[in-house]
Design a protein around this motif. Sequence first.
Motif, PDB file in Angstrom:
ATOM      1  N   GLU A   1       0.829  -1.211   0.000  1.00 51.69           N
ATOM      2  CA  GLU A   1       0.000   0.000   0.000  1.00 51.69           C
ATOM      3  C   GLU A   1       0.862   1.259   0.000  1.00 51.69           C
ATOM      4  OE1 GLU A   1      -2.576  -0.274   3.336  1.00 51.69           O
ATOM      5  OE2 GLU A   1      -3.767  -1.934   2.522  1.00 51.69           O
ATOM      6  N   VAL A   2       1.940   1.254   0.778  1.00 53.10           N
ATOM      7  CA  VAL A   2       2.836   2.414   0.830  1.00 53.10           C
ATOM      8  C   VAL A   2       3.459   2.663  -0.533  1.00 53.10           C
ATOM      9  CG1 VAL A   2       4.989   3.311   1.792  1.00 53.10           C
ATOM     10  CG2 VAL A   2       3.328   2.198   3.293  1.00 53.10           C
ATOM     11  N   VAL A   3       3.961   1.616  -1.155  1.00 52.03           N
ATOM     12  CA  VAL A   3       4.594   1.757  -2.476  1.00 52.03           C
ATOM     13  C   VAL A   3       3.596   2.286  -3.498  1.00 52.03           C
ATOM     14  CG1 VAL A   3       5.623   0.482  -4.396  1.00 52.03           C
ATOM     15  CG2 VAL A   3       6.350  -0.002  -2.043  1.00 52.03           C
ATOM     16  N   ALA A   4       2.393   1.724  -3.500  1.00 59.64           N
ATOM     17  CA  ALA A   4       1.385   2.163  -4.462  1.00 59.64           C
ATOM     18  C   ALA A   4       0.991   3.617  -4.237  1.00 59.64           C
ATOM     19  CB  ALA A   4       0.146   1.262  -4.362  1.00 59.64           C
ATOM     20  N   GLU A   5       0.863   4.004  -2.973  1.00 64.35           N
ATOM     21  CA  GLU A   5       0.484   5.390  -2.682  1.00 64.35           C
ATOM     22  C   GLU A   5       1.580   6.367  -3.071  1.00 64.35           C
ATOM     23  OE1 GLU A   5      -1.728   7.989   0.745  1.00 64.35           O
ATOM     24  OE2 GLU A   5      -0.437   6.343   1.409  1.00 64.35           O
ATOM     25  N   LEU A   6       2.830   6.024  -2.814  1.00 63.91           N
ATOM     26  CA  LEU A   6       3.928   6.906  -3.192  1.00 63.91           C
ATOM     27  C   LEU A   6       3.974   7.087  -4.709  1.00 63.91           C
ATOM     28  CD1 LEU A   6       6.762   5.721  -0.752  1.00 63.91           C
ATOM     29  CD2 LEU A   6       5.596   7.936  -0.757  1.00 63.91           C
ATOM     30  N   ARG A   7       3.718   6.040  -5.447  1.00 59.62           N
ATOM     31  CA  ARG A   7       3.689   6.165  -6.907  1.00 59.62           C
ATOM     32  C   ARG A   7       2.551   7.072  -7.358  1.00 59.62           C
ATOM     33  NH1 ARG A   7       4.932  -0.251  -8.016  1.00 59.62           N
ATOM     34  NH2 ARG A   7       7.218  -0.094  -7.955  1.00 59.62           N
ATOM     35  N   ARG A   8       1.392   6.934  -6.718  1.00 63.08           N
ATOM     36  CA  ARG A   8       0.261   7.808  -7.067  1.00 63.08           C
ATOM     37  C   ARG A   8       0.591   9.260  -6.744  1.00 63.08           C
ATOM     38  NH1 ARG A   8      -2.781   3.812  -4.424  1.00 63.08           N
ATOM     39  NH2 ARG A   8      -3.120   5.208  -2.644  1.00 63.08           N
ATOM     40  N   HIS A   9       1.163   9.483  -5.583  1.00 67.62           N
ATOM     41  CA  HIS A   9       1.502  10.847  -5.187  1.00 67.62           C
ATOM     42  C   HIS A   9       2.566  11.441  -6.108  1.00 67.62           C
ATOM     43  CE1 HIS A   9      -1.106  10.895  -1.866  1.00 67.62           C
ATOM     44  NE2 HIS A   9      -0.332  10.340  -0.943  1.00 67.62           N
ATOM     45  N   ALA A  10       3.506  10.619  -6.541  1.00 67.31           N
ATOM     46  CA  ALA A  10       4.536  11.123  -7.458  1.00 67.31           C
ATOM     47  C   ALA A  10       3.910  11.588  -8.762  1.00 67.31           C
ATOM     48  CB  ALA A  10       5.580  10.042  -7.718  1.00 67.31           C
ATOM     49  N   ARG A  11       2.936  10.833  -9.242  1.00 66.72           N
ATOM     50  CA  ARG A  11       2.256  11.230 -10.496  1.00 66.72           C
ATOM     51  C   ARG A  11       1.431  12.500 -10.292  1.00 66.72           C
ATOM     52  NH1 ARG A  11       1.420   5.566 -10.898  1.00 66.72           N
ATOM     53  NH2 ARG A  11      -0.677   5.797 -10.021  1.00 66.72           N
ATOM     54  N   SER A  12       0.675  12.559  -9.207  1.00 70.52           N
ATOM     55  CA  SER A  12      -0.180  13.718  -8.988  1.00 70.52           C
ATOM     56  C   SER A  12       0.639  14.967  -8.682  1.00 70.52           C
ATOM     57  CB  SER A  12      -1.173  13.457  -7.848  1.00 70.52           C
ATOM     58  OG  SER A  12      -0.506  13.306  -6.611  1.00 70.52           O
ATOM     59  N   SER A  13       1.829  14.784  -8.107  1.00 71.52           N
ATOM     60  CA  SER A  13       2.672  15.931  -7.770  1.00 71.52           C
ATOM     61  C   SER A  13       3.114  16.687  -9.013  1.00 71.52           C
ATOM     62  CB  SER A  13       3.902  15.477  -6.975  1.00 71.52           C
ATOM     63  OG  SER A  13       3.534  14.982  -5.710  1.00 71.52           O
ATOM     64  N   GLU A  14       3.263  15.993 -10.136  1.00 73.92           N
ATOM     65  CA  GLU A  14       3.681  16.667 -11.365  1.00 73.92           C
ATOM     66  C   GLU A  14       2.749  17.835 -11.681  1.00 73.92           C
ATOM     67  OE1 GLU A  14       4.316  14.252 -14.786  1.00 73.92           O
ATOM     68  OE2 GLU A  14       5.154  12.584 -13.639  1.00 73.92           O
ATOM     69  N   GLU A  15       1.449  17.565 -11.681  1.00 76.71           N
ATOM     70  CA  GLU A  15       0.482  18.610 -12.021  1.00 76.71           C
ATOM     71  C   GLU A  15       0.499  19.732 -10.992  1.00 76.71           C
ATOM     72  OE1 GLU A  15      -4.368  19.133 -12.719  1.00 76.71           O
ATOM     73  OE2 GLU A  15      -3.470  17.133 -12.454  1.00 76.71           O
ATOM     74  N   HIS A  16       0.574  19.377  -9.711  1.00 82.25           N
ATOM     75  CA  HIS A  16       0.587  20.400  -8.660  1.00 82.25           C
ATOM     76  C   HIS A  16       1.802  21.317  -8.797  1.00 82.25           C
ATOM     77  CE1 HIS A  16      -2.776  18.473  -6.836  1.00 82.25           C
ATOM     78  NE2 HIS A  16      -2.110  17.434  -6.357  1.00 82.25           N
ATOM     79  N   VAL A  17       2.971  20.730  -8.996  1.00 83.73           N
ATOM     80  CA  VAL A  17       4.207  21.515  -9.061  1.00 83.73           C
ATOM     81  C   VAL A  17       4.222  22.387 -10.306  1.00 83.73           C
ATOM     82  CG1 VAL A  17       6.716  21.361  -9.341  1.00 83.73           C
ATOM     83  CG2 VAL A  17       5.551  19.924  -7.648  1.00 83.73           C
ATOM     84  N   ARG A  18       3.841  21.826 -11.432  1.00 89.57           N
ATOM     85  CA  ARG A  18       3.865  22.604 -12.671  1.00 89.57           C
ATOM     86  C   ARG A  18       2.857  23.749 -12.628  1.00 89.57           C
ATOM     87  NH1 ARG A  18       4.213  17.576 -17.030  1.00 89.57           N
ATOM     88  NH2 ARG A  18       6.158  16.697 -16.207  1.00 89.57           N
ATOM     89  N   GLY A  19       1.689  23.491 -12.026  1.00 89.68           N
ATOM     90  CA  GLY A  19       0.695  24.543 -11.923  1.00 89.68           C
ATOM     91  C   GLY A  19       1.139  25.682 -11.032  1.00 89.68           C
ATOM     92  N   PHE A  20       1.823  25.359  -9.951  1.00 87.59           N
ATOM     93  CA  PHE A  20       2.262  26.375  -8.994  1.00 87.59           C
ATOM     94  C   PHE A  20       3.453  27.167  -9.518  1.00 87.59           C
ATOM     95  CE2 PHE A  20       4.736  27.749  -5.270  1.00 87.59           C
ATOM     96  CZ  PHE A  20       3.764  28.441  -4.548  1.00 87.59           C
TER      97      PHE A  20
END
Length: 378
Positions: free
Chosen positions: A36-55
Amino acid sequence: MTSVGGTEMVDWKLAVATATRLVRPGPEVSRGEAREVVAELRRHARSSEEHVRGFTGMAPPEAAAGNGDTPVLVVDRAGWIKANVAGFRALLGPLLEKMQDRRSNMPGGAVFGTVGGKVTGVELGMLLSFLASRVLGQYETFAPVTGDLPGAPAGGGRLLLVAPNIVHVERELEVAPHDFRLWVCLHEETHRTQFTAVPWLRDHIQGEIHTFLAETDVDPATLLERIRQAAQSFAGGNPPQEEGGGGRSIVDLVQTPAQREILARLTAVMSLLEGHADYVMDGVGPQVVPTVAEIREKFQKRRASGAGRLDAALRKLLGLDAKLRQYRDGERFVRAVVDEVGMDGFNRVWTSPNTLPTKAEIAKPADWVARVHGRTEA
């Protein structure tokens, strides 16, 4: 590349074996929780792209096609060790070649190589075992491909997230796990965005490092002694002392004025990159990490305190205290510039090597604004 008569100056395999054997065990988790930890970190890494680029308003040239050039790997402590040994081996090649030539002309150089390579491998492994339990994530700017660690096909970077360390810290701080994992991913994704959105940055830093190493005038015995001093501290011995009582850092290999100038430029760049990542992770945080204020407060206290006398001595010896200052000073620089000229104005820092801040400008952001934007303080 790093051997004389088949004997390597650094026994890299022994360094990996030593570090893997000595590294502290990670926190206890079930197999299900680990997945679960590994899967969540991968999801967060993907979602972080949009957050960082938008900011930040930064995006790689290939953003429309995705960011497949920089893989995200969720690793354990042994995986982090293997990745960093591979990186050291590639990056230190020019320095080791220079030391190899010097050693080949030494009396008894072959014997020194056989013994010295293994000693250095063991001692490098001891240092890596200490660091491997402390790193939460890392953007590997120089990431050679290995058999079990894929890299970027075009020679770009690689993002590592060290799952057991993230779980350990979130438990230690008693913060919301989901929020903390996303918060860490925002910091590391900012680093990935910096290098993918600014194509010249990697080559610029690599060039500075290679120039620095080419200027190094250190004989093999001296380098071994520096590493041995660090290993002795790791084992509980007394760290070497400079005049005035401060510990000496391994990065104190600087011998020439030219190297000091290069190191000042590299320090400024690293302060910028680390401070920018901290600024972004906290700037994005309130929108997507509900407990960001609590996380930041607790994490700052942990970052500043260390884990006791031995930990403090090692941080000094390894130059980690300087890295902590980079976070603080760099974040202060980014915040001051954004407050003055906005995010678009700050992003002019990525225009070319000439628009990067100097070490002095990191301390006085108004000077950078004046130089790049032609503004002066009222």
